[in-house]
Design an enzyme around this catalytic site. Structure first.
Site, PDB file in Angstrom:
ATOM      1  N   CYS A   1      13.211  10.488   7.889  1.00 46.84           N
ATOM      2  CA  CYS A   1      13.293  10.071   9.295  1.00 46.84           C
ATOM      3  C   CYS A   1      14.740  10.099   9.793  1.00 46.84           C
ATOM      4  CB  CYS A   1      12.669   8.701   9.480  1.00 46.84           C
ATOM      5  SG  CYS A   1      13.191   7.509   8.264  1.00 46.84           S
TER       6      CYS A   1
ATOM      7  N   GLU B   1       9.292   1.054  11.158  1.00 40.95           N
ATOM      8  CA  GLU B   1      10.320   2.079  10.956  1.00 40.95           C
ATOM      9  C   GLU B   1       9.621   3.413  11.171  1.00 40.95           C
ATOM     10  OE1 GLU B   1      13.375   1.468  10.659  1.00 40.95           O
ATOM     11  OE2 GLU B   1      13.573  -0.479   9.681  1.00 40.95           O
TER      12      GLU B   1
ATOM     13  N   GLU C   1       9.634  15.866  15.853  1.00 39.15           N
ATOM     14  CA  GLU C   1      10.013  15.581  14.465  1.00 39.15           C
ATOM     15  C   GLU C   1       9.197  16.502  13.564  1.00 39.15           C
ATOM     16  OE1 GLU C   1       8.778  11.865  12.461  1.00 39.15           O
ATOM     17  OE2 GLU C   1      10.822  11.745  11.707  1.00 39.15           O
TER      18      GLU C   1
ATOM     19  N   LYS D   1       0.847  -1.196   0.000  1.00 41.05           N
ATOM     20  CA  LYS D   1       0.000   0.000   0.000  1.00 41.05           C
ATOM     21  C   LYS D   1       0.878   1.239   0.000  1.00 41.05           C
ATOM     22  CE  LYS D   1      -1.767   2.815   2.909  1.00 41.05           C
ATOM     23  NZ  LYS D   1      -1.833   4.063   2.114  1.00 41.05           N
TER      24      LYS D   1
HETATM   25  P1  TAP Z   1       1.399   8.225   8.625  1.00 47.84           P
HETATM   26  O1  TAP Z   1       0.021   8.690   8.888  1.00 47.84           O
HETATM   27  O2  TAP Z   1       2.102   7.447   9.671  1.00 47.84           O
HETATM   28  O3  TAP Z   1       1.326   7.387   7.251  1.00 47.84           O
HETATM   29  C1  TAP Z   1       2.234   6.404   6.830  1.00 47.84           C
HETATM   30  C2  TAP Z   1       1.499   5.305   6.072  1.00 47.84           C
HETATM   31  O4  TAP Z   1       0.582   4.648   6.955  1.00 47.84           O
HETATM   32  C3  TAP Z   1       0.640   5.821   4.916  1.00 47.84           C
HETATM   33  O5  TAP Z   1       0.644   4.863   3.872  1.00 47.84           O
HETATM   34  C4  TAP Z   1      -0.733   5.924   5.559  1.00 47.84           C
HETATM   35  O6  TAP Z   1      -1.791   5.893   4.626  1.00 47.84           O
HETATM   36  C5  TAP Z   1      -0.739   4.689   6.433  1.00 47.84           C
HETATM   37  N1  TAP Z   1      -1.702   4.733   7.541  1.00 47.84           N
HETATM   38  C6  TAP Z   1      -2.206   5.844   8.163  1.00 47.84           C
HETATM   39  N2  TAP Z   1      -3.072   5.474   9.120  1.00 47.84           N
HETATM   40  C7  TAP Z   1      -3.133   4.117   9.107  1.00 47.84           C
HETATM   41  C8  TAP Z   1      -3.844   3.151   9.865  1.00 47.84           C
HETATM   42  N3  TAP Z   1      -4.673   3.506  10.839  1.00 47.84           N
HETATM   43  N4  TAP Z   1      -3.673   1.846   9.577  1.00 47.84           N
HETATM   44  C9  TAP Z   1      -2.823   1.467   8.627  1.00 47.84           C
HETATM   45  N5  TAP Z   1      -2.120   2.327   7.851  1.00 47.84           N
HETATM   46  C10 TAP Z   1      -2.247   3.643   8.114  1.00 47.84           C
HETATM   47  O7  TAP Z   1       2.307   9.435   8.255  1.00 47.84           O
HETATM   48  P2  TAP Z   1       1.865  10.757   7.475  1.00 47.84           P
HETATM   49  O8  TAP Z   1       0.493  11.236   7.845  1.00 47.84           O
HETATM   50  O9  TAP Z   1       2.091  10.475   6.057  1.00 47.84           O
HETATM   51  O10 TAP Z   1       2.892  11.784   8.069  1.00 47.84           O
HETATM   52  C11 TAP Z   1       2.677  12.333   9.350  1.00 47.84           C
HETATM   53  C12 TAP Z   1       3.998  12.520  10.074  1.00 47.84           C
HETATM   54  O11 TAP Z   1       4.629  11.265  10.236  1.00 47.84           O
HETATM   55  C13 TAP Z   1       5.008  13.345   9.292  1.00 47.84           C
HETATM   56  O12 TAP Z   1       4.813  14.691   9.433  1.00 47.84           O
HETATM   57  C14 TAP Z   1       6.286  12.838   9.905  1.00 47.84           C
HETATM   58  O13 TAP Z   1       6.543  13.489  11.125  1.00 47.84           O
HETATM   59  C15 TAP Z   1       6.010  11.388  10.136  1.00 47.84           C
HETATM   60  N6  TAP Z   1       6.491  10.512   9.053  1.00 47.84           N
HETATM   61  C16 TAP Z   1       7.555   9.756   9.318  1.00 47.84           C
HETATM   62  C17 TAP Z   1       8.031   8.927   8.338  1.00 47.84           C
HETATM   63  C18 TAP Z   1       9.198   8.076   8.629  1.00 47.84           C
HETATM   64  S1  TAP Z   1       9.984   7.379   7.445  1.00 47.84           S
HETATM   65  N7  TAP Z   1       9.574   7.875   9.837  1.00 47.84           N
HETATM   66  C19 TAP Z   1       7.446   8.883   7.090  1.00 47.84           C
HETATM   67  C20 TAP Z   1       6.333   9.669   6.841  1.00 47.84           C
HETATM   68  C21 TAP Z   1       5.873  10.470   7.852  1.00 47.84           C
HETATM   69  P3  TAP Z   1      -2.381   7.208   3.924  1.00 47.84           P
HETATM   70  O14 TAP Z   1      -1.632   8.382   4.427  1.00 47.84           O
HETATM   71  O15 TAP Z   1      -2.161   6.945   2.507  1.00 47.84           O
HETATM   72  O16 TAP Z   1      -3.818   7.251   4.254  1.00 47.84           O
END
Ligand code: TAP
Length: 454
Positions: free
Chosen positions: A263, A229, A356, A154
């Site tokens: 990250c 991660e 972060e 996904k």
């Molecule tokens: P998340 O909400 O954690 O999203 C990461 C992945 O998880 C996306 O594919 C998301 O899907 C999915 N997801 C969200 N809620 C879920 C649930 N309840 N069950 C299963 N999968 C779920 O991150 P974000 O909203 O993109 O970013 C928010 C913050 O997270 C950023 O500002 C940053 O601080 C942090 N972040 C950290 C990383 C790493 S590598 N550590 C990467 C991205 C973001 P959809 O978003 O497609 O709905």
């Protein structure tokens, strides 16, 4: 059918519309992945290896197209995007060596023979964030496929385009359709089914610590395997005995790469007090020199943020009166631009220093002595990566052993190589990806005793 409109973050133009997978369609995909398991497991090791190498070749042949897709969908610089597509190819090649090497052990026992097998887990669900759509996907799917699992991927809703293309390339290479499926959709729908559906035996999640905790709690209900991660607030520790010119010249790239949406971003710079003024003097021109602009242009070093919503979140960290020391430049007009920014908070308790931000903001604070540096670096719930700048080898080793983080670099900011392990301490994650042992995380050890005395 619900859809998602992909926006180019550098121009705010519509790129294309992508259908979103429903919960029912996810369940049907899981059923197909489960049905495909026996035949995928039965593929001879050498043939599975060959299929993965063909998949790698298909990615390589499409590298420029994949990179350009990522520029348009995610605003990554073309240089980074080429590296990212190349990383997918390299992972497939690296783990293509695994099928013939999934060896077990013969352990001496009385009265017979004892052997172990590395069995695939079954259906694996990989949930990918928007910040590195290609590499993070492949860190999961390449070793999982090599170990004989079937995979559902996904992508993040915001960044599905390269994943969709990679699925096409897999098919062209001869990987059966149901063995590797890409399901664009919402985390709360598709990702959630990976967690709750009993036929999915493992979830590989990369993203925020907040959602990671929910995934872990959900998986606990079925004792489902999980790799996490998560976030980071990584320290770049600069000692006075370091090559300060190099430390200052490289620090912006250690945090502003991918516009800080990483990250591993070194978003806290700790500088030994006696070198602080000189370091800041050197840092300013380095930050102002970061080339921010059209991500498709060869010379660009930093592109836009991923979305308007994310830019709003990042901007929220800089209210009026925020302790901004100096900033670089960014284009005006359309696009989710944000200039590289250096802040000097009054204390280590400031959210600029603890949270972060996931954008191009770096916080700098002084420290006094080695013990203080290690204590400040460790004063966080995270523990993903970090850098140590010093010319003293003993200190480099002592501080490396003292910092609670999974990936450290000395006199460098390099964190990721596909052949070395990657993962976090504390709330930065659970388990390790990449490196020689990643395939183990996609197998169960089975022990078999054969009685020789019947
Ligand atoms: P998340 O909400 O954690 O999203 C990461 C992945 O998880 C996306 O594919 C998301 O899907 C999915 N997801 C969200 N809620 C879920 C649930 N309840 N069950 C299963 N999968 C779920 O991150 P974000 O909203 O993109 O970013 C928010 C913050 O997270 C950023 O500002 C940053 O601080 C942090 N972040 C950290 C990383 C790493 S590598 N550590 C990467 C991205 C973001 P959809 O978003 O497609 O709905």
């Amino acid at each position: 059918m619900s859809t998602f409109t992909v926006i180019n973050p550098a121009t705010e133009e519509v790129v294309q519309t992508v259908p979103l997978t429903s919960a029912e369609e996810t369940d049907a995909a899981i059923a197909r992945a489960r049905a495909a398991l026996p035949s995928w497991r039965a593929v001879a090791p050498g043939d599975r290896a060959r299929l993965l190498r063909r998949f790698a070749d298909a990615v390589d042949a499409d590298l420029e197209n994949l990179a350009r897709l990522e520029v348009v969908n995610s605003g990554h610089t073309i240089g980074n995007a080429r590296w990212e597509a190349g990383n997918v190819r390299d992972l497939l090649n690296y783990y293509s060596a695994a099928p013939e090497r999934l060896v077990g052990k013969q352990i001496p026992v009385q009265g017979g023979v004892n052997i172990t097998f590395q069995e695939p887990l079954g259906v694996v669900g990989v949930i990918v964030p928007w910040n590195f759509p290609m590499p993070i996907a492949a860190w999961g799917f390449a070793p999982a496929l090599a170990a004989g699992n079937t995979v559902l991927l996904k992508p993040a809703e915001l960044t599905p385009l390269t994943a969709i293309r990679i699925a096409e390339l897999a098919r062209e290479a001869g990987i059966p359709e149901d063995v590797f499926q890409v399901l664009p959709g919402k985390g709360s729908v598709v990702g959630q089914r990976f967690v709750t559906h009993p036929a999915v035996r493992k979830v590989v999640f990369t993203g925020s610590t907040e959602v990671g905790k929910q995934i872990m709690a959900g998986c606990a209900a079925q004792v489902k395997r999980v790799t996490l991660e998560l976030g980071g607030k990584n320290a770049n520790i600069v000692f006075a005995d370091a090559d300060l010119e190099k430390a200052a010249a490289t620090a912006p790239y250690g945090v502003f790469d991918n516009a800080g949406q990483d990250c591993c971003a070194r978003s806290r710079i700790l500088v030994e007090a006696s070198a602080y003024d000189r370091f800041m003097e050197l840092l300013e021109p380095a930050v102002r020199g970061v080339v921010v602009g059209d991500p498709g242009a060869e010379a660009t070093e930093m592109g836009p943020l991923i979305s308007a919503g994310h830019r709003e979140k990042v901007t929220g960290y800089l209210p009026d009166g925020a302790p901004v020391a100096f900033r670089g430049s960014a284009p005006r007009g359309s696009g989710f631009w944000f200039p590289p920014t250096v802040v000097t908070p009054a204390s280590a308790g400031d959210p600029l220093f603890t949270e972060e931000i996931f954008g191009p903001i770096v916080a700098v604070l002084p420290f006094t002595g080695e013990a203080d540096a290690v204590a400040m670096a460790n004063d966080t719930e995270y523990g993903l990566s970090g850098s140590i700048w010093t010319s003293d080898l003993g200190r480099a080793l002592r501080v490396s052993r003292g910092v609670e983080a999974g990936n450290l670099s000395v006199n460098s900011h390099a964190s990721v190589r596909y052949w070395t392990p990657f993962g976090g301490f504390k709330q930065s994650g659970l388990g390790r990806e990449l490196g020689p042992d990643a395939v183990d995380a996609f197998t169960e050890t089975k022990n078999v005793f054969l009685n020789a005395e019947l």
